[in-house]
Write a protein that holds these residues in place. Structure first.
Motif, mmCIF file in Angstrom:
data_model
loop_
_atom_site.group_PDB
_atom_site.id
_atom_site.type_symbol
_atom_site.label_atom_id
_atom_site.label_comp_id
_atom_site.label_asym_id
_atom_site.label_seq_id
_atom_site.Cartn_x
_atom_site.Cartn_y
_atom_site.Cartn_z
ATOM 1 N N GLU A 58 24.648 38.094 35.156
ATOM 2 C CA GLU A 58 25.469 39.110 34.483
ATOM 3 C C GLU A 58 25.947 40.156 35.477
ATOM 4 N N ARG A 59 25.062 40.557 36.388
ATOM 5 C CA ARG A 59 25.448 41.547 37.396
ATOM 6 C C ARG A 59 26.423 40.951 38.406
ATOM 7 N N LEU A 60 26.137 39.744 38.872
ATOM 8 C CA LEU A 60 26.977 39.120 39.889
ATOM 9 C C LEU A 60 28.400 38.892 39.394
ATOM 10 N N PHE A 61 28.534 38.476 38.144
ATOM 11 C CA PHE A 61 29.835 38.067 37.630
ATOM 12 C C PHE A 61 30.461 39.094 36.681
ATOM 13 N N SER A 62 29.950 40.318 36.680
ATOM 14 C CA SER A 62 30.425 41.315 35.719
ATOM 15 C C SER A 62 31.926 41.573 35.847
ATOM 16 N N SER A 63 32.462 41.552 37.072
ATOM 17 C CA SER A 63 33.885 41.849 37.247
ATOM 18 C C SER A 63 34.784 40.715 36.770
ATOM 19 N N ALA A 68 45.455 28.619 41.074
ATOM 20 C CA ALA A 68 45.077 29.661 40.117
ATOM 21 C C ALA A 68 46.275 30.041 39.251
ATOM 22 N N ARG A 69 47.434 30.180 39.874
ATOM 23 C CA ARG A 69 48.631 30.510 39.101
ATOM 24 C C ARG A 69 48.952 29.403 38.091
ATOM 25 N N GLU A 70 48.890 28.156 38.543
ATOM 26 C CA GLU A 70 49.191 27.030 37.656
ATOM 27 C C GLU A 70 48.210 26.956 36.493
ATOM 28 N N ALA A 71 46.948 27.330 36.755
ATOM 29 C CA ALA A 71 45.907 27.262 35.727
ATOM 30 C C ALA A 71 45.888 28.500 34.838
ATOM 31 N N GLY A 72 46.733 29.473 35.126
ATOM 32 C CA GLY A 72 46.727 30.713 34.344
ATOM 33 C C GLY A 72 45.514 31.575 34.621
ATOM 34 N N ALA A 73 44.938 31.419 35.818
ATOM 35 C CA ALA A 73 43.740 32.181 36.188
ATOM 36 C C ALA A 73 44.145 33.420 36.985
ATOM 37 N N SER A 74 43.465 34.512 36.728
ATOM 38 C CA SER A 74 43.733 35.754 37.455
ATOM 39 C C SER A 74 42.771 35.963 38.611
ATOM 40 N N HIS A 75 41.656 35.202 38.624
ATOM 41 C CA HIS A 75 40.607 35.422 39.621
ATOM 42 C C HIS A 75 40.243 34.130 40.353
ATOM 43 N N LEU A 76 39.984 34.291 41.657
ATOM 44 C CA LEU A 76 39.475 33.218 42.504
ATOM 45 C C LEU A 76 38.104 33.651 43.008
ATOM 46 N N VAL A 77 37.103 32.786 42.912
ATOM 47 C CA VAL A 77 35.773 33.123 43.416
ATOM 48 C C VAL A 77 35.361 32.131 44.494
ATOM 49 N N THR A 78 34.733 32.654 45.546
ATOM 50 C CA THR A 78 34.201 31.827 46.620
ATOM 51 C C THR A 78 32.734 32.179 46.831
ATOM 52 N N ARG A 128 35.473 41.814 52.108
ATOM 53 C CA ARG A 128 35.355 42.698 50.950
ATOM 54 C C ARG A 128 34.906 41.890 49.738
ATOM 55 N N ARG A 129 34.159 42.548 48.869
ATOM 56 C CA ARG A 129 33.702 41.862 47.645
ATOM 57 C C ARG A 129 34.876 41.444 46.777
ATOM 58 N N GLU A 130 35.919 42.248 46.780
ATOM 59 C CA GLU A 130 37.108 41.917 46.013
ATOM 60 C C GLU A 130 38.335 42.281 46.830
ATOM 61 N N THR A 131 39.322 41.411 46.799
ATOM 62 C CA THR A 131 40.569 41.682 47.490
ATOM 63 C C THR A 131 41.699 40.979 46.760
ATOM 64 N N ASP A 132 42.916 41.379 47.049
ATOM 65 C CA ASP A 132 44.075 40.782 46.394
ATOM 66 C C ASP A 132 44.680 39.712 47.295
ATOM 67 N N ARG A 133 44.971 38.568 46.701
ATOM 68 C CA ARG A 133 45.660 37.493 47.414
ATOM 69 C C ARG A 133 46.912 37.130 46.631
ATOM 70 N N PRO A 139 31.261 37.046 44.690
ATOM 71 C CA PRO A 139 30.110 37.597 43.954
ATOM 72 C C PRO A 139 28.776 37.424 44.650
ATOM 73 N N LEU A 140 28.675 36.463 45.585
ATOM 74 C CA LEU A 140 27.388 36.187 46.246
ATOM 75 C C LEU A 140 27.266 36.878 47.597
ATOM 76 N N LEU A 141 28.147 37.836 47.884
ATOM 77 C CA LEU A 141 28.182 38.433 49.208
ATOM 78 C C LEU A 141 26.906 39.193 49.554
ATOM 79 N N GLY A 142 26.149 39.620 48.564
ATOM 80 C CA GLY A 142 24.888 40.299 48.820
ATOM 81 C C GLY A 142 23.677 39.402 48.663
ATOM 82 N N VAL A 143 23.897 38.108 48.470
ATOM 83 C CA VAL A 143 22.797 37.164 48.233
ATOM 84 C C VAL A 143 22.508 36.364 49.506
#
Length: 341
Positions: A17-22, A119-129, A157-162, A170-174
Motif C-alpha cells: 500500500e505504501r509502495l504503490f500509493s501514488s 502506455a499511451r496505446e493502453a490508456g495508461a497514465s503511469h509506467l513503473v519499473t 527520481r522516484r517519479e518523473t515525467d516521460r 516504487p522499489l527505489l528504497g528497497v
C-alpha cells in the motif's frame, strides 16, 4: 491467502500500500518486466496489490531489444507468468539498425520510447519499473565518476515525467536482497540476463566494487540517502533560480527570451548557472547533451561581462546568447551557419 509478513516488510500488504500509493489515481499502469528477479517481484507485488481492492488496470510489458537470441524466450516466459496472475502482457520489439557504440544508452532510450508509446496505446497514465536501492547507489557512483553536478548526483527520481507518462520507481528504497529473498521464499521464477555479468558495461564494474565500498562504510543505503539529500538541495536551488529569473524582468516572444543580465552578478554562481539553464530551456533549446562544464564556462563569461558593463555574444546548445552593454541578455536560436565563414 498470502503468508504473514513482518510489519516493516515492504512486500507485505501494508508495505505494498505504501509502495504503490501514488498509483491509485492512475488511469492505467504499465509495468516493465524483463524477467529478472527484481521485475518479477514487482509484477507479483502489483498483482497482489490489485487483488486486495479495486485498482487501476495493470498491463505488463517486456522489451525485446533484439540483441540476444534468448530475449524472445525470456519475453515469452514473462508472458506466461503474467497470464498465471491474470495480467495482460505485451512484448515490445526494438527493430532497426543498432549502433556500434553506446549500445546500452541507445537501448535505454529505445526501451523507454517503446514503453511510453505502449502506455499511451493502453490508456495508461503511469509506467513503473523495478529499480532498487542498489541500482540507485550504483547510479550515484557512476555519475560521480563522470563529473556530474547536483542534478546528476541526486540519482534516479522516484517519479518523473516521460512525454506525458508518469514514470514511477516504487522499489527505489528497497534493497535488492529483499526482492531476491522474496522470490526464493515464494518460489517466483525468474531469468538471468548474461549482460548483468559483462564487465564491458560500467554498471557491472561498479556493481563488483560496491561490496568493497560498503566495507569502508559507503553502503548502498548511505549512497541512496545521499542522493535523497542532494535531490532536496537541488530542488531548493531550482526554486530559487526560478524566482531569480522572474525578478529579472523576463520578456518572452517568438522563441526568444530576454532578461536583465545583472542577475549573473547579483546571484551566487550556482543560482546564476541554473538561471542560464532555465533561460535556455524556456527558449526551446535542447539541453539533453549539453555538458555541465560548458554551461559553467558560459555562466562565468556572462558574469564577467555583466560586471564590467561589456557586451558579449556566444553560442551554446544551439542557442545564441547576447548580452548588451546596457545589461540586457537575450536567448534565442542560433542563426544558420553560412558556408565559407
Amino acid at each position: 491467502m498470502a503468508p504473514s509478513s513482518p510489519p516493516d516488510d515492504p512486500l507485505s500488504d501494508e508495505g505494498l500500500e505504501r509502495l504503490f500509493s501514488s498509483l491509485n489515481q492512475a488511469s492505467g499502469i504499465v509495468a516493465a518486466v524483463s524477467g529478472g528477479p527484481d521485475s518479477m517481484a514487482l509484477m507479483h507485488g502489483l498483482a497482489r496489490w490489485s487483488s486486495i481492492e479495486r485498482r487501476p488496470p495493470v498491463h505488463v510489458a517486456t522489451v525485446d531489444h533484439g540483441l540476444r537470441p534468448e530475449a524472445a524466450e525470456e519475453a515469452a516466459f514473462v508472458a506466461r507468468e503474467a497470464a498465471s496472475l491474470g495480467l495482460p502482457h505485451r512484448t515490445l520489439v526494438w527493430t532497426g539498425n543498432k549502433p556500434a557504440t553506446g549500445i546500452q544508452e541507445a537501448a535505454r532510450e529505445a526501451r523507454y520510447g517503446l514503453l511510453v508509446e505502449h502506455a499511451r496505446e493502453a490508456g495508461a497514465s503511469h509506467l513503473v519499473t523495478a529499480h532498487t536501492l542498489d541500482d540507485q547507489a550504483e547510479t550515484v557512483m557512476i555519475r560521480l565518476s563522470r563529473g556530474s553536478g547536483l542534478a546528476g548526483l541526486a540519482g534516479m527520481r522516484r517519479e518523473t515525467d516521460r512525454r506525458g507518462i508518469r514514470h514511477v520507481r516504487p522499489l527505489l528504497g528497497v534493497p535488492k536482497s529483499c526482492l531476491l529473498d522474496r522470490c526464493r521464499e515464494q518460489g517466483w521464477r525468474s531469468v538471468t540476463d548474461p549482460s548483468n555479468a559483462d564487465e564491458r558495461y560500467a554498471r557491472v564494474r561498479w556493481r563488483r566494487l560496491m561490496p568493497l565500498l560498503a566495507a569502508e562504510g559507503l553502503t548502498a543505503e548511505r549512497l541512496a540517502r545521499l542522493a535523497e539529500r542532494i535531490a532536496q538541495a537541488d530542488e531548493a536551488l531550482d526554486l530559487k533560480a526560478r524566482e531569480a529569473l522572474e525578478r529579472s524582468e523576463p520578456h518572452r516572444e517568438a522563441g526568444t527570451l530576454s532578461f536583465q543580465g545583472q542577475i549573473f552578478t547579483e546571484e551566487p554562481f550556482d543560482i546564476a548557472l541554473r538561471v542560464l539553464e532555465l533561460a535556455l530551456a524556456q527558449a526551446g533549446m535542447d539541453l539533453e547533451n549539453s555538458r555541465l562544464h560548458r554551461l559553467e564556462v558560459c555562466t562565468e563569461r556572462l558574469r564577467q561581462a555583466a560586471g564590467a558593463g561589456e557586451a558579449l555574444s556566444l553560442t551554446i546548445a544551439g542557442a545564441h546568447l547576447r548580452l548588451t552593454s546596457s545589461g540586457r541578455v537575450s536567448v534565442g536560436p542560433e542563426p544558420p551557419r553560412q558556408r565559407g565563414r
